[in-house]
Design a protein around this motif. Structure first.
Motif, mmCIF file in Angstrom:
data_model
loop_
_atom_site.group_PDB
_atom_site.id
_atom_site.type_symbol
_atom_site.label_atom_id
_atom_site.label_comp_id
_atom_site.label_asym_id
_atom_site.label_seq_id
_atom_site.Cartn_x
_atom_site.Cartn_y
_atom_site.Cartn_z
ATOM 1 N N ARG A 260 0.869 -1.182 0.000
ATOM 2 C CA ARG A 260 0.000 0.000 0.000
ATOM 3 C C ARG A 260 0.904 1.229 0.000
ATOM 4 O O ARG A 260 1.860 1.310 0.770
ATOM 5 N N VAL B 133 0.912 5.478 0.287
ATOM 6 C CA VAL B 133 0.120 6.567 0.843
ATOM 7 C C VAL B 133 0.791 7.892 0.502
ATOM 8 O O VAL B 133 2.004 8.048 0.670
ATOM 9 N N GLU C 70 -3.004 11.931 1.770
ATOM 10 C CA GLU C 70 -3.256 10.589 2.270
ATOM 11 C C GLU C 70 -4.009 9.676 1.295
ATOM 12 O O GLU C 70 -4.587 8.676 1.695
ATOM 13 N N LYS C 71 -3.991 10.013 -0.004
ATOM 14 C CA LYS C 71 -4.551 9.104 -1.009
ATOM 15 C C LYS C 71 -3.798 7.788 -0.899
ATOM 16 O O LYS C 71 -2.586 7.765 -0.736
ATOM 17 N N THR C 72 -4.529 6.663 -0.980
ATOM 18 C CA THR C 72 -3.885 5.364 -0.889
ATOM 19 C C THR C 72 -4.102 4.566 -2.174
ATOM 20 O O THR C 72 -5.143 4.679 -2.817
ATOM 21 N N GLU D 296 -3.361 0.495 -3.372
ATOM 22 C CA GLU D 296 -2.882 -0.842 -3.070
ATOM 23 C C GLU D 296 -2.544 -1.535 -4.376
ATOM 24 O O GLU D 296 -3.255 -1.371 -5.372
ATOM 25 N N CYS E 256 2.063 12.572 -6.042
ATOM 26 C CA CYS E 256 0.638 12.250 -6.054
ATOM 27 C C CYS E 256 -0.083 13.071 -7.122
ATOM 28 O O CYS E 256 0.021 14.295 -7.139
ATOM 29 N N PHE F 243 4.300 9.715 -2.740
ATOM 30 C CA PHE F 243 3.889 8.397 -2.265
ATOM 31 C C PHE F 243 5.022 7.715 -1.506
ATOM 32 O O PHE F 243 6.170 7.741 -1.933
ATOM 33 N N ASP G 127 3.445 2.130 2.889
ATOM 34 C CA ASP G 127 2.915 2.023 4.238
ATOM 35 C C ASP G 127 3.626 0.862 4.937
ATOM 36 O O ASP G 127 3.423 -0.297 4.564
#
Length: 111
Positions: free
Chosen positions: A6, A8, A13-15, A17, A93, A101, A104
């Motif tokens: 993941r 972030v 805080e856009k994630t 995966e 981002c 980015f 995580d």
């Protein structure tokens, strides 16, 4: 075995995966793509290509890139700033345009 990460954004805080193996595929008798995932070893042995998720770092579009017909530009905005979603570490981002980015460290998945 497949591994997921993941990423972030440090600002908004856009994630995102992503799985490391993408979407391996073979072509069936009708000429259609059929995806074969772990642990389907019989069909995975037939695989001839891989559709892997990518992110446009200019407009934020998410799309697949076929390993047999790779593209170097976003299909939505035609910009060349694209990245595999599994390799977003250190990329800017596209949503907020400010953050970077980072992986995580508290997230890890295996299939």
């Amino acid at each position: 075995m497949a591994m997921s990460k993941r990423f972030v954004c440090g600002s908004c805080e856009k994630t995102i995966e992503a799985w490391d193996e993408g979407n391996p595929y073979y072509i069936d008798d009708a000429g259609e793509k059929q995806y074969a995932y772990h642990p389907d070893h019989e069909n995975r042995a037939k695989c001839i290509g891989n559709d892997s998720p990518h992110l446009c770092l200019a407009c934020g579009a998410e799309f697949m890139v076929d390993s047999r017909e790779p593209t170097k530009v976003c299909p939505k905005c035609s910009e060349g700033e694209i990245a595999s979603t599994f390799n977003l570490e250190g990329k800017r981002c596209p949503d907020c345009k400010d953050g970077i980015f980072a992986e995580d460290p508290d997230f890890f998945a295996v299939s």
